[in-house]
Design a protein around this motif. Structure first.
Motif, PDB file in Angstrom:
ATOM      1  N   ILE A   9      -3.724  -8.119  -3.221  1.00 42.91           N
ATOM      2  CA  ILE A   9      -2.276  -8.036  -3.026  1.00 42.91           C
ATOM      3  C   ILE A   9      -1.701  -6.853  -3.817  1.00 42.91           C
ATOM      4  O   ILE A   9      -0.807  -6.149  -3.338  1.00 42.91           O
ATOM      5  CB  ILE A   9      -1.592  -9.365  -3.429  1.00 42.91           C
ATOM      6  N   LEU A  10      -2.234  -6.612  -5.007  1.00 47.70           N
ATOM      7  CA  LEU A  10      -1.792  -5.467  -5.812  1.00 47.70           C
ATOM      8  C   LEU A  10      -2.081  -4.154  -5.087  1.00 47.70           C
ATOM      9  O   LEU A  10      -1.212  -3.282  -5.005  1.00 47.70           O
ATOM     10  CB  LEU A  10      -2.478  -5.478  -7.178  1.00 47.70           C
ATOM     11  N   VAL A  11      -3.291  -3.998  -4.562  1.00 50.07           N
ATOM     12  CA  VAL A  11      -3.629  -2.767  -3.833  1.00 50.07           C
ATOM     13  C   VAL A  11      -2.703  -2.600  -2.636  1.00 50.07           C
ATOM     14  O   VAL A  11      -2.186  -1.505  -2.381  1.00 50.07           O
ATOM     15  CB  VAL A  11      -5.107  -2.766  -3.382  1.00 50.07           C
ATOM     16  N   LEU A  12      -2.483  -3.681  -1.903  1.00 49.53           N
ATOM     17  CA  LEU A  12      -1.601  -3.617  -0.742  1.00 49.53           C
ATOM     18  C   LEU A  12      -0.180  -3.225  -1.157  1.00 49.53           C
ATOM     19  O   LEU A  12       0.450  -2.366  -0.529  1.00 49.53           O
ATOM     20  CB  LEU A  12      -1.587  -4.960  -0.008  1.00 49.53           C
ATOM     21  N   ARG A  17       4.136   0.968  -1.273  1.00 55.19           N
ATOM     22  CA  ARG A  17       5.217   1.636  -1.987  1.00 55.19           C
ATOM     23  C   ARG A  17       4.984   3.136  -2.163  1.00 55.19           C
ATOM     24  O   ARG A  17       5.892   3.851  -2.540  1.00 55.19           O
ATOM     25  CB  ARG A  17       5.430   0.986  -3.344  1.00 55.19           C
ATOM     26  N   ARG A  18       3.780   3.590  -1.917  1.00 56.49           N
ATOM     27  CA  ARG A  18       3.458   5.001  -2.130  1.00 56.49           C
ATOM     28  C   ARG A  18       3.650   5.808  -0.858  1.00 56.49           C
ATOM     29  O   ARG A  18       3.354   5.347   0.233  1.00 56.49           O
ATOM     30  CB  ARG A  18       2.007   5.171  -2.592  1.00 56.49           C
ATOM     31  N   VAL A  29      -6.456   2.937  -7.484  1.00 55.09           N
ATOM     32  CA  VAL A  29      -6.216   1.497  -7.651  1.00 55.09           C
ATOM     33  C   VAL A  29      -7.203   0.710  -6.787  1.00 55.09           C
ATOM     34  O   VAL A  29      -7.798  -0.274  -7.231  1.00 55.09           O
ATOM     35  CB  VAL A  29      -4.756   1.140  -7.302  1.00 55.09           C
ATOM     36  N   ALA A  30      -7.403   1.153  -5.545  1.00 59.27           N
ATOM     37  CA  ALA A  30      -8.317   0.464  -4.638  1.00 59.27           C
ATOM     38  C   ALA A  30      -9.758   0.530  -5.142  1.00 59.27           C
ATOM     39  O   ALA A  30     -10.499  -0.466  -5.070  1.00 59.27           O
ATOM     40  CB  ALA A  30      -8.214   1.048  -3.234  1.00 59.27           C
ATOM     41  N   ALA A  31     -10.164   1.679  -5.662  1.00 56.58           N
ATOM     42  CA  ALA A  31     -11.528   1.812  -6.181  1.00 56.58           C
ATOM     43  C   ALA A  31     -11.755   0.889  -7.375  1.00 56.58           C
ATOM     44  O   ALA A  31     -12.806   0.244  -7.491  1.00 56.58           O
ATOM     45  CB  ALA A  31     -11.802   3.263  -6.559  1.00 56.58           C
ATOM     46  N   THR A  32     -10.767   0.805  -8.249  1.00 51.51           N
ATOM     47  CA  THR A  32     -10.868  -0.112  -9.392  1.00 51.51           C
ATOM     48  C   THR A  32     -10.953  -1.552  -8.910  1.00 51.51           C
ATOM     49  O   THR A  32     -11.751  -2.354  -9.405  1.00 51.51           O
ATOM     50  CB  THR A  32      -9.656   0.075 -10.328  1.00 51.51           C
ATOM     51  N   TYR A  33     -10.138  -1.884  -7.912  1.00 54.46           N
ATOM     52  CA  TYR A  33     -10.168  -3.234  -7.347  1.00 54.46           C
ATOM     53  C   TYR A  33     -11.534  -3.566  -6.772  1.00 54.46           C
ATOM     54  O   TYR A  33     -12.017  -4.690  -6.933  1.00 54.46           O
ATOM     55  CB  TYR A  33      -9.097  -3.403  -6.267  1.00 54.46           C
ATOM     56  N   GLU A  34     -12.167  -2.628  -6.089  1.00 56.86           N
ATOM     57  CA  GLU A  34     -13.460  -2.911  -5.468  1.00 56.86           C
ATOM     58  C   GLU A  34     -14.486  -3.366  -6.500  1.00 56.86           C
ATOM     59  O   GLU A  34     -15.245  -4.301  -6.258  1.00 56.86           O
ATOM     60  CB  GLU A  34     -13.976  -1.701  -4.677  1.00 56.86           C
ATOM     61  N   THR A 105      -4.704   3.067   6.966  1.00 51.99           N
ATOM     62  CA  THR A 105      -6.023   2.437   6.975  1.00 51.99           C
ATOM     63  C   THR A 105      -6.202   1.555   5.750  1.00 51.99           C
ATOM     64  O   THR A 105      -6.671   0.423   5.853  1.00 51.99           O
ATOM     65  CB  THR A 105      -7.127   3.522   7.007  1.00 51.99           C
ATOM     66  N   ILE A 106      -5.807   2.051   4.601  1.00 46.19           N
ATOM     67  CA  ILE A 106      -5.935   1.281   3.361  1.00 46.19           C
ATOM     68  C   ILE A 106      -5.059   0.032   3.430  1.00 46.19           C
ATOM     69  O   ILE A 106      -5.496  -1.060   3.062  1.00 46.19           O
ATOM     70  CB  ILE A 106      -5.585   2.150   2.139  1.00 46.19           C
ATOM     71  N   ARG A 107      -3.855   0.169   3.920  1.00 44.36           N
ATOM     72  CA  ARG A 107      -2.962  -0.993   4.050  1.00 44.36           C
ATOM     73  C   ARG A 107      -3.575  -2.045   4.958  1.00 44.36           C
ATOM     74  O   ARG A 107      -3.530  -3.240   4.665  1.00 44.36           O
ATOM     75  CB  ARG A 107      -1.609  -0.552   4.599  1.00 44.36           C
ATOM     76  N   ARG A 108      -4.152  -1.619   6.075  1.00 42.22           N
ATOM     77  CA  ARG A 108      -4.753  -2.551   7.024  1.00 42.22           C
ATOM     78  C   ARG A 108      -5.955  -3.265   6.391  1.00 42.22           C
ATOM     79  O   ARG A 108      -6.086  -4.490   6.520  1.00 42.22           O
ATOM     80  CB  ARG A 108      -5.188  -1.800   8.285  1.00 42.22           C
TER      81      ARG A 108
END
Length: 130
Positions: A9-12, A17-18, A29-34, A105-108
């Motif tokens: 949810i944070l990545v989304l 917002r960006r 952020v997404a890479a850290t989440y992975e 793509t990232i949002r999806r």
């Protein structure tokens, strides 16, 4: 579960917002989440398997309503894990190819992940409270 679900949810939220020009922040952020996601999935799998080993014989049979719901939850969890492999690989492709830095793509990808976690949590609550 909080790390895996909350992180998606944070990545989304960050991706929503960006602006397109700040894709690098979203990718970081997404890479850290992975990394956190795969660690959390490992812990969730170990605790789930441990619980099945400890309490499996006392669980209701699959033919019961509870057992059927439990089977659905297991299928959804397995599907989430299987779908997450291409998500992680897609993120690597997006991160390494400037032409593919597409926030849509990232949002999806993370919308699907978050939605799967919502379904898993709903099933878990149903199983816990009958």
């Amino acid at each position: 579960m909080a790390v895996a679900f909350g992180g998606s949810i944070l990545v989304l939220a960050v991706a929503m917002r960006r602006a397109a020009g700040s894709a690098a922040v979203v990718l970081q952020v997404a890479a850290t989440y992975e990394w956190a996601f795969w660690g959390a999935i490992g812990v969730l799998a170990m605790t789930g398997i441990g619980n099945l080993g400890a309490f499996g014989t006392s669980l209701p049979a699959p033919a019961t309503e509870w057992g059927g719901t439990f089977e659905i939850k297991l299928v959804v969890v397995l599907t989430l894990v299987l779908v997450s492999v291409p998500r992680t690989l897609a993120l690597l492709m997006v991160a390494t190819t400037p032409a593919m830095r597409n926030l849509h793509t990232i949002r999806r990808l993370y919308s699907v992940t978050g939605g799967a976690f919502v379904l898993i949590l709903a099933l878990a609550v149903t199983l816990a409270h009958g």
